[in-house]
Write a protein that holds these residues in place. Structure first.
Motif, short mmCIF file in Angstrom:
data_model
loop_
_atom_site.label_atom_id
_atom_site.label_comp_id
_atom_site.label_asym_id
_atom_site.label_seq_id
_atom_site.Cartn_x
_atom_site.Cartn_y
_atom_site.Cartn_z
N TYR A 274 -5.21 21.95 -74.11
CA TYR A 274 -5.26 20.55 -73.71
C TYR A 274 -6.81 20.53 -72.70
CZ TYR A 274 -3.71 16.62 -70.90
OH TYR A 274 -3.69 15.45 -70.17
N MET B 26 -9.87 17.03 -71.36
CA MET B 26 -10.17 15.79 -70.89
C MET B 26 -10.19 14.55 -72.05
SD MET B 26 -10.53 15.80 -67.55
CE MET B 26 -11.15 14.43 -67.20
N ARG C 286 -5.91 12.88 -74.96
CA ARG C 286 -5.33 11.59 -75.25
C ARG C 286 -6.04 10.85 -76.42
NH1 ARG C 286 -5.07 7.87 -72.28
NH2 ARG C 286 -2.84 7.19 -72.41
N MET D 101 -9.15 9.16 -69.73
CA MET D 101 -8.35 10.11 -69.05
C MET D 101 -8.34 9.74 -67.77
SD MET D 101 -6.51 12.93 -69.38
CE MET D 101 -6.53 13.76 -70.67
N ARG E 190 -7.01 11.74 -64.63
CA ARG E 190 -6.34 13.25 -64.39
C ARG E 190 -6.23 12.97 -62.64
NH1 ARG E 190 -7.95 18.75 -67.09
NH2 ARG E 190 -6.33 19.90 -67.00
N SER F 95 -11.73 11.41 -63.69
CA SER F 95 -11.73 10.89 -64.99
C SER F 95 -13.06 10.81 -65.94
CB SER F 95 -11.39 9.05 -64.68
OG SER F 95 -10.44 9.15 -63.69
N GLN G 202 -2.27 20.00 -60.26
CA GLN G 202 -2.76 19.20 -61.41
C GLN G 202 -1.72 18.25 -62.04
OE1 GLN G 202 -5.79 21.08 -63.87
NE2 GLN G 202 -6.47 22.49 -62.23
N SER H 269 -1.69 16.11 -65.29
CA SER H 269 -2.51 15.56 -66.38
C SER H 269 -1.87 14.77 -67.31
CB SER H 269 -3.00 16.95 -67.14
OG SER H 269 -3.80 17.87 -66.34
N TYR I 173 -0.19 12.43 -70.33
CA TYR I 173 -0.08 12.73 -71.76
C TYR I 173 -0.28 11.03 -72.47
CZ TYR I 173 0.71 17.40 -72.06
OH TYR I 173 0.79 18.84 -72.17
N PHE J 167 3.53 13.24 -67.72
CA PHE J 167 2.29 13.84 -67.22
C PHE J 167 2.79 15.36 -67.14
CE2 PHE J 167 3.80 12.31 -63.51
CZ PHE J 167 3.73 13.31 -62.56
N GLU K 38 0.33 21.34 -63.27
CA GLU K 38 0.25 22.69 -63.06
C GLU K 38 -0.19 23.03 -61.90
OE1 GLU K 38 -3.71 25.85 -63.62
OE2 GLU K 38 -3.94 23.61 -64.50
#
Length: 532
Positions: free
Chosen positions: A186, A188, A191, A283, A285, A307, A402, A404, A406, A428, A431
């Motif tokens: 996975y 940056m 998507r 993205m 994040r 981002s 984190q 992240s 989807y 998302f 982590e």
């Protein structure tokens, strides 16, 4: 076809061979076998390291990024092999099978539980560090990359060939190709372009019989399994062929941090409603950690919106004002750069030469414990405030979450297309990470208990039946195989369905077909079934 319709009631065969208990085995026997096999293939024996070699410890420690597993392990590899040719891998497999000793394979050393470099039984380590060649075909937009290479090397090589070609994988330059790509991968641009594993179009693998196979000769079932089914369950992948993606010459990045005093709770809550629904080129994040405020002097939580936009800033700003006006991103927050420069930016290396992507010594190791979750419904503000309390409880900068997002291309691909099943319906991924220093390692249980308590609290807010997890953030708390006896399908399913959901059944079928004696194994490897 369900595996339960055809194979049960059967039990999984672990075939765990307790090497130390066998009088027929000795280290010298294995070394003699290995040396002889190297001679037969005209290979030099300077790729073999035993604890008597001066370089043994430095080779073992050099790529370990999480120091915790090794610090708790009583076993070190009896031999480390750093092959430079495929024949040397074949020799290692042959001698490991002949003498009944476990073989483990290491790519980048980022395994959260260290399963690639620690074991509860005697083992041999095949370290892929010397198999790292990369070839780029810019006309066909493809690349062959050996699995000992790291992400930074792949990105550097692509950038030197083209300003508009890239590959959608992780951010950390030292992560090994073999481990990340075989579990999903996975990053940056996921998507927009999917996972790393979604963009693998061929592979070269050495199986338990020492055969070198490509996609055509291994068959579609095995090729399916190694693209997201986790590393080293089915063989040793020597190289992947990748489909490269086209990116703009100029992209835009921004890092915007807001604290609790700057309305971070509302911003994080709002982020959950838009992050997976924005256009695929963007993205958004989110990184959460706690620190001492320079303004109040008190502990606070910072929400860092990190981002990447595959376009120019003049296109990004109107979109941000429309979809997320509360964040108040302005032109001064944004930086335009090339895609490869964004890799430096996200690793806090702005302005450095691209050569730094090849320097693994820049990136330090730490003691850490990690976990993961998938969120399908927004977490309430009350839930977020409880998360803040957990973050503030840990030491400053010792813990990070984190988020992240989807959506986009990830959700468009069927859950069964490859073993990685976490597709539509997820807002998302989380982590969880906690870190500590060597001086704090005597208190490691306190940090581990902290992350376990947080993970337990989060059960009400994340996916259920199963509570899903990402195999590349491996976590033995999810369950493990037995070491000294067979493992039932039911037991293996505890962790297997978390990582792979219904794809776990097909992975077991593939394993049973290609490695029925379970030669390639670890505490969370896909086990075969035994028809007895």
């Amino acid at each position: 076809m369900r595996i339960s319709d055809n194979i049960f009631p059967f039990f999984l065969l672990a075939f765990i061979i307790i090497s130390g208990a066998s009088s027929a085995f000795s280290n010298n026997d294995f070394l003699e076998c290995l040396t002889l096999q190297f001679q037969k293939s005209n290979s030099e024996s300077d790729s073999i390291y035993t604890p008597k070699n001066a370089s043994y410890s430095s080779i073992l420690q050099s790529s370990i990024r999480n120091l915790r597993p090794a610090s708790n392990s009583t076993q070190r590899p009896i031999v480390i092999i750093t092959p430079e040719h495929e024949s040397q891998i074949q020799a290692a497999i042959y001698c490991s099978k002949k003498h009944g000793i476990q073989l483990k394979v290491r790519s980048g050393g980022h395994d959260f539980e260290g399963l690639s470099f620690v074991s509860e039984t005697p083992f041999v380590l095949v370290d892929m560090r010397n198999l790292r060649s990369i070839s780029i075909d810019t006309d066909k937009k493809t690349a062959w990359v050996q699995t000992g290479a790291a992400l930074g090397e792949l990105y550097y090589t692509i950038a030197n060939k083209s300003r508009t070609l890239a590959f959608p994988a992780g951010v950390c330059p030292t992560v090994g190709i073999g481990g990340q790509f075989s579990g999903g991968g996975y990053g940056m641009m996921s998507r927009k372009h999917g996972l790393a594993a979604d963009n693998i179009i061929d592979a070269k693998l050495i199986d338990a019989n020492g055969r070198i196979l490509d996609r055509e000769s291994m068959g579609e079932d095995l090729f399916w399994a190694i693209r997201g089914g986790g590393g080293t369950s089915f063989g040793i992948v020597v190289a992947f062929k990748l489909k490269l993606v086209v990116v703009p010459e100029i992209v835009t990045v921004f890092n915007v941090t807001r604290t609790l005093e700057q309305n971070a709770t509302h911003l994080v809550h709002r982020w959950q409603y838009i992050a997976d629904k924005v256009e695929d080129d963007l993205m958004l994040r989110l990184f959460l950690t706690s620190f001492n405020s320079s303004i109040t002097g008190q502990r606070t939580v910072g929400a860092n919106f990190r981002s990447l936009y595959l376009g120019r800033v003049h296109d990004l700003l109107p979109k941000m004002r429309e979809i997320f006006p509360e964040l108040r991103v302005v032109k001064e927050d944004c930086i335009e750069m090339s895609w490869i420069e964004s890799e430096l930016h996200f690793n806090n290396l702005p302005g450095e030469s691209l050569d730094i992507l090849l320097d693994e010594s820049v990136f330090s190791s730490a003691y850490t414990k990690g976990k993961s979750d998938y969120v399908r419904q927004p977490i309430s503000k009350h839930g977020l405030k409880r998360i803040w309390e957990f973050l503030i409880e840990e030491g400053e900068g010792n813990a990070e979450l984190q988020f992240s997002p989807y959506g986009g291309r990830i959700g468009e691909i069927s859950e069964s297309e490859i073993p990685f099943p976490h597709r539509s319906g997820n807002i998302f991924m989380i982590e969880y990470s906690v870190f500590w220093s060597a001086e704090e390692n005597t208190e490691s249980e306190r940090h581990i208990n902290w992350i376990r308590r947080l993970h337990s609290f989060m059960a009400r807010y994340v996916s259920k039946s199963p509570r899903a997890a990402y195999v590349n953030y491996r976590d033995l708390d999810n369950g493990r195989n037995n070491i000294y006896r067979s493992t039932s399908y039911k037991q293996a399913s505890v962790w297997g369905f978390r990582y792979f959901k219904n794809n776990f059944r097909r992975l077991v079928q593939v394993k049973t077909k290609v490695d029925p004696t379970n030669f390639f194994r670890n505490e969370q490897s896909i086990p075969p079934v035994s028809p007895w």
